[in-house]
Design an enzyme around this catalytic site. Structure first.
Site, PDB file in Angstrom:
ATOM      1  CB  SER A 124      -0.958  -0.030   1.193  1.00 16.63           C
ATOM      2  OG  SER A 124      -1.984   0.919   1.030  1.00 16.63           O
ATOM      3  CG  ASP A 173     -16.507 -18.262 -10.775  1.00 12.88           C
ATOM      4  OD1 ASP A 173     -15.275 -18.265 -10.898  1.00 12.88           O
ATOM      5  OD2 ASP A 173     -17.098 -18.908  -9.902  1.00 12.88           O
ATOM      6  CG  ASP A 192     -11.097 -18.814 -14.290  1.00 17.18           C
ATOM      7  OD1 ASP A 192     -11.982 -19.683 -14.208  1.00 17.18           O
ATOM      8  OD2 ASP A 192     -10.778 -18.086 -13.332  1.00 17.18           O
ATOM      9  CG  ASP A 243     -12.067 -20.643  -8.758  1.00 15.10           C
ATOM     10  OD1 ASP A 243     -12.667 -19.709  -9.315  1.00 15.10           O
ATOM     11  OD2 ASP A 243     -10.839 -20.833  -8.884  1.00 15.10           O
ATOM     12  CG  ASP A 257      -6.180  -3.396  -3.762  1.00 12.62           C
ATOM     13  OD1 ASP A 257      -6.964  -2.724  -3.080  1.00 12.62           O
ATOM     14  OD2 ASP A 257      -4.945  -3.367  -3.613  1.00 12.62           O
ATOM     15  CG  HIS A 308      -5.409  -2.644   0.141  1.00 11.22           C
ATOM     16  ND1 HIS A 308      -4.639  -2.292  -0.947  1.00 11.22           N
ATOM     17  CD2 HIS A 308      -4.973  -1.853   1.162  1.00 11.22           C
ATOM     18  CE1 HIS A 308      -3.812  -1.328  -0.616  1.00 11.22           C
ATOM     19  NE2 HIS A 308      -3.982  -1.050   0.662  1.00 11.22           N
TER      20      HIS A 308
END
Length: 537
Positions: A189, A257, A260, A264, A408, A446
């Site tokens: 950060s 979802d 890919d 999951d 994030d 984050h």
């Protein structure tokens, strides 16, 4: 081995052993460091701390109030490079089994306190370590210390973290009778911004640096925070209450979802998700299962990111997939109520106390054209760490690892991708690959947490394994020239407790590679994934 090589090896081993012996023999008493004279520095404390539980002076409610430590020498002091500076710092040094390394501990938010937990982790791993409050005391979301104090802003921006490194290593040298043979800095950060500031401005301070989710484009990041506040608060009807976030998350996952190849709850690369918020429009009465038209407009603005009146992009938007969870949108975007989110807090604190020197500044007045340009001119040279020219750091033998969670909600992950690409453009791919790596972490929020695996050893550890420790991989790169490849990330039942049950492992791949499911086997096991470049990024 030839006789000549054997002789060289023996001499090198003897010299290294002699160095360690000399280091141990030359070690000063901890208390004697109270008399140490250093430039612009006053030592206020030098005490020996016994092994055991150490009470954390700045422990937050609900967190651990103490940490286990080995016996160490604790030195505290203050550095005053200007009349208005008050840079408090501490240096911790293990009494025994120092590994010859130095660790710099970073700060989150607006800093304001010393990172005691980071210092404790470092000495447990055998490191000597230093941390600073960056020149002021206060909560990480409070920037009132900056109002009318331009030199304190400079201390926060870059001066304190550098002077603490210089002073810290001088104290280490006096205590052990030898300088650290390697120095590392790893933080996230604002700490990631500090990490890049060190690599860019002070390339000789550290040999190895890990910059996580860096807030390095500070002026535009805080413009983004105000963009979010305007989008959700200008019109009371635009505010998205936290009760609606599960519906947004469910719609995002339903749309993306499975893209890919694995269903999951994790978006492997959210850039490929083309979720349309219009699908959530309330067809009847307003409820937590849908969004009103003003809320949909606000959501689109959050995903899009700020732009000026000409439509020119100022900063990336946020990725879909990071909406739920305690470190997701309930904390950063919405807060429990209007004007209670962290985006609102950081944005308003920065502009009122640092930029405009006006405690009564109104966030609704920010102009994303003229005001952003003005902020770049005034604050950019002090707070931004966006310089892609890392030639001096590379020439010094420095190695840099960047990482960022795709989920994030504090700092848009594309900011880190963009910085990495700027280094590639400035220094060339071959040159960059010699000393920089980027890891994008699917499902991580984050600096940690989130639906995906987010534990991968980004901090010092006595038993760091390069296969599942980013810090261990950095050490191996710096000290043995072995560049990092795949790093295994873990998701624990208790995210901040590595001893808790393992729920999932997943490989982290060096960008632009991504982890691809092999098509069979347990989707919660890293062994069933491989790194590949699926398409040109």
């Amino acid at each position: 081995m030839s006789p000549w090589k054997a002789l060289v090896f023996s001499v090198t081993l003897f010299a290294f052993t002699a160095l360690l012996a000399a280091t141990s023999f030359a070690q000063q008493s901890c208390e004697s460091l109270s008399r140490l004279k250093l430039p612009q520095t006053t030592i206020s404390m030098a005490v020996s701390v016994p092994a055991g539980e150490f009470p954390l002076p700045n422990a937050l409610p609900g967190n651990h109030s103490s940490v286990k430590v080995p016996a160490f020498c604790r030195v505290a002091g203050v550095i005053k490079p200007t009349a208005d500076s008050d840079i408090r710092f501490e240096v911790w040094m293990p009494n025994r089994n120092w590994n010859g390394r130095f660790d710099g501990v970073g700060n989150g938010g607006f800093a304001g306190s010393i990172g005691y937990a980071g210092l404790a982790a470092a000495v447990r791993a055998g490191f000597a370590a230093a941390s600073t409050d960056t020149g002021h005391a206060g909560e990480a979301t409070d920037a009132r210390w900056a109002l009318g104090h331009p030199q304190k802003i400079v201390d926060f921006g870059y001066r304190a973290i550098h002077l603490t490194a210089v002073t810290g290593k001088a104290i280490v040298r006096k205590f052990y009778g030898a300088s650290p043979h390697r120095s590392y800095f790893a933080s996230c950060s604002n700490g990631g911004r500090q990490a890049l500031m060190e690599a860019q401005r002070f390339p000789r301070d550290y040999n190895g640096i890990i910059a996580g989710a860096p807030a390095n484009f500070w002026t535009h990041l805080l413009a983004s925070a105000i963009w979010i506040s305007q989008a959700t608060l200008d019109n009371p009807a635009s505010y998205i209450p936290p009760g609606k976030l599960p519906a947004i998350s469910h719609a995002v996952l339903a749309a993306c979802d499975a893209q890919d190849g694995v269903k999951d709850g994790i978006l492997n690369d959210p850039r490929q998700c083309h979720f349309n918020p219009e699908t959530l429009l309330c067809k009847g009465a307003d409820s937590n299962a849908c969004l009103t038209a003003p809320q949909i407009t606000a959501l689109k603005k959050i995903y899009a990111g700020p732009s000026n009146r000409k439509g020119e992009k100022i900063f990336p938007g946020f990725m879909p997939g990071g909406e739920p969870g305690p470190d997701g949108w309930p904390t950063w975007m919405t807060g429990p109520a209007p004007e209670k989110s962290l985006q609102y807090a950081f944005g308003t604190q920065f502009y009122s106390n640092m930029m405009f020197d006006n405690a009564k500044w109104n966030f609704r007045t920010l102009n994303f054209g003229a005001d952003t340009r003005l902020t770049d001119r005034k604050m950019g040279p002090i707070l931004n760490a966006t310089n892609p020219n890392l030639t001096a750091f590379k020439s010094h033998g420095g190695k840099l690892i960047l990482y960022h969670g795709w989920s994030d909600s504090a700092i848009p992950p594309l900011n880190t991708v963009n910085y990495y690409k700027s280094v590639l453009a400035r220094m060339g791919r071959e040159s960059t690959q010699a000393f920089v790596r980027l890891y994008m972490v699917p499902g991580m929020q984050h600096c940690g947490n989130g639906p995906g695996p987010s534990s991968f050893g980004a901090w010092p550890s006595a038993d760091a394994n390069p296969k599942d420790s980013m810090f261990g991989a950095l050490e191996q790169w710096v000290e043995h020239g072995v560049a990092p490849r795949t790093i295994i990330a873990t998701k624990n039942a208790q995210p901040w407790n590595p001893a808790s049950a393992v729920e999932m492992t997943r490989p982290l791949c060096p960008y632009p590679e991504i982890a691809k499911y092999k098509g069979s086997g347990d989707i919660h096991q890293a062994a069933n994934f491989f790194c590949t470049i699926e398409q040109k990024q």
